[in-house]
Design a protein around this motif. Structure first.
Motif, PDB file in Angstrom:
ATOM      1  N   MET A  80       0.846  -1.198   0.000  1.00  0.00           N
ATOM      2  CA  MET A  80       0.000   0.000   0.000  1.00  0.00           C
ATOM      3  C   MET A  80       0.884   1.252   0.000  1.00  0.00           C
ATOM      4  O   MET A  80       1.822   1.369   0.790  1.00  0.00           O
ATOM      5  CB  MET A  80      -0.913   0.020   1.229  1.00  0.00           C
ATOM      6  CG  MET A  80      -2.043  -0.995   1.176  1.00  0.00           C
ATOM      7  SD  MET A  80      -3.098  -0.846  -0.294  1.00  0.00           S
ATOM      8  CE  MET A  80      -3.781   0.805  -0.058  1.00  0.00           C
ATOM      9  N   ARG A  99      -2.837   0.131  -4.029  1.00  0.00           N
ATOM     10  CA  ARG A  99      -2.077  -1.114  -3.854  1.00  0.00           C
ATOM     11  C   ARG A  99      -1.173  -1.253  -5.063  1.00  0.00           C
ATOM     12  O   ARG A  99      -1.654  -1.332  -6.197  1.00  0.00           O
ATOM     13  CB  ARG A  99      -3.041  -2.301  -3.739  1.00  0.00           C
ATOM     14  CG  ARG A  99      -2.360  -3.639  -3.587  1.00  0.00           C
ATOM     15  CD  ARG A  99      -3.356  -4.724  -3.261  1.00  0.00           C
ATOM     16  NE  ARG A  99      -3.931  -4.522  -1.926  1.00  0.00           N
ATOM     17  CZ  ARG A  99      -3.351  -4.924  -0.784  1.00  0.00           C
ATOM     18  NH1 ARG A  99      -2.208  -5.568  -0.822  1.00  0.00           N
ATOM     19  NH2 ARG A  99      -3.916  -4.681   0.371  1.00  0.00           N
ATOM     20  N   GLN A 156      -7.481   2.528  -4.085  1.00  0.00           N
ATOM     21  CA  GLN A 156      -8.477   2.041  -3.124  1.00  0.00           C
ATOM     22  C   GLN A 156      -9.395   3.168  -2.659  1.00  0.00           C
ATOM     23  O   GLN A 156     -10.565   2.951  -2.418  1.00  0.00           O
ATOM     24  CB  GLN A 156      -7.778   1.455  -1.884  1.00  0.00           C
ATOM     25  CG  GLN A 156      -6.608   0.533  -2.207  1.00  0.00           C
ATOM     26  CD  GLN A 156      -7.078  -0.824  -2.652  1.00  0.00           C
ATOM     27  OE1 GLN A 156      -7.711  -1.533  -1.889  1.00  0.00           O
ATOM     28  NE2 GLN A 156      -6.787  -1.179  -3.880  1.00  0.00           N
TER      29      GLN A 156
END
Ligand SMILES: Cc1cc2nc3c(=O)[nH]c(=O)nc-3n(C[C@H](O)[C@H](O)[C@H](O)COP(=O)(O)O)c2cc1C
Length: 186
Positions: A80, A99, A156
């Motif tokens: 991440m 990610r 994300q």
């Protein structure tokens, strides 16, 4: 007519407009975002990078780097990463989390082939980037396809903060919520 920063969809459209412009325009603020990662020791680290691709439909970003750089080692431990852009004229801060997948070799052959010869030397520094050297010239740059890495980021979430004259507006958009927005206290 409302301004773009008055609606959640307007803010998200502006985020993607900025990111897309960053890829195409060397002078755009999103050309040089800050990429933050976490080291194997759990410590934060941040550095300027060039935004090479930003695709809204796939919710992805792309950064190119030397496979032997510290950030790649960090991403092996913690994939991440965070990206930060301050688009000053738009009064817009963009923060996102992605990610990162590290792609190399045949998978990135087409991307490597499109990189101008003069720029390929950025990938293939000996000794590895960050190694202590005896003096300022004690290193060599030689294009090395095997040292070329594409950091492929699957976004994300995105957070937009607009600093308005009378109101600061902050919205969080999450991939797992279908990119719907949530107002946050600024
Ligand atoms: C304007 C600017 C653009 C940069 N672009 C990149 C880039 O696209 N990829 C990259 O790996 N490093 C880039 N760098 C160098 C990084 O900031 C950093 O110094 C280097 O990648 C080593 O970072 P690391 O030790 O954390 O891996 C750039 C630096 C500047 C100042």
């Amino acid at each position: 007519m409302s301004e773009w920063f008055e609606t959640q969809t307007g803010m998200l459209d502006e985020v993607w407009r900025q990111l897309t412009r960053g890829v195409a325009d060397a002078k755009a603020p999103a050309r040089h975002p800050v990429l933050a990662t976490v080291s194997a020791d759990g410590l934060p680290e941040a550095r300027t990078v060039v935004l090479r691709a930003a695709e809204r439909s796939a919710a992805r970003i792309e950064i190119h780097t030397d496979l032997n750089s510290a950030k790649v080692a960090s991403l092996h431990h913690q994939p991440m990463a965070a990206l930060h852009v301050w688009a000053s004229k738009a009064h817009l801060q963009i923060r996102l989390a992605a990610r990162m997948t590290i792609r190399t070799g045949d998978e990135v052959e087409r991307i490597w082939a499109a990189i101008p010869e003069a720029s390929r030397g950025n990938y293939g520094v000996t000794p590895a980037p960050g190694t202590p050297i005896a003096d300022d010239r004690a290193f060599a740059r030689a294009p090395d396809r095997s040292a070329f890495a594409v950091l492929d980021g699957q976004i994300q979430w995105i957070e937009a903060l607009h600093l308005g004259r009378d109101l600061h507006r902050r919205v969080l958009y999450r991939a797992d919520a279908g990119w719907s927005g949530q107002w946050l206290a600024p």
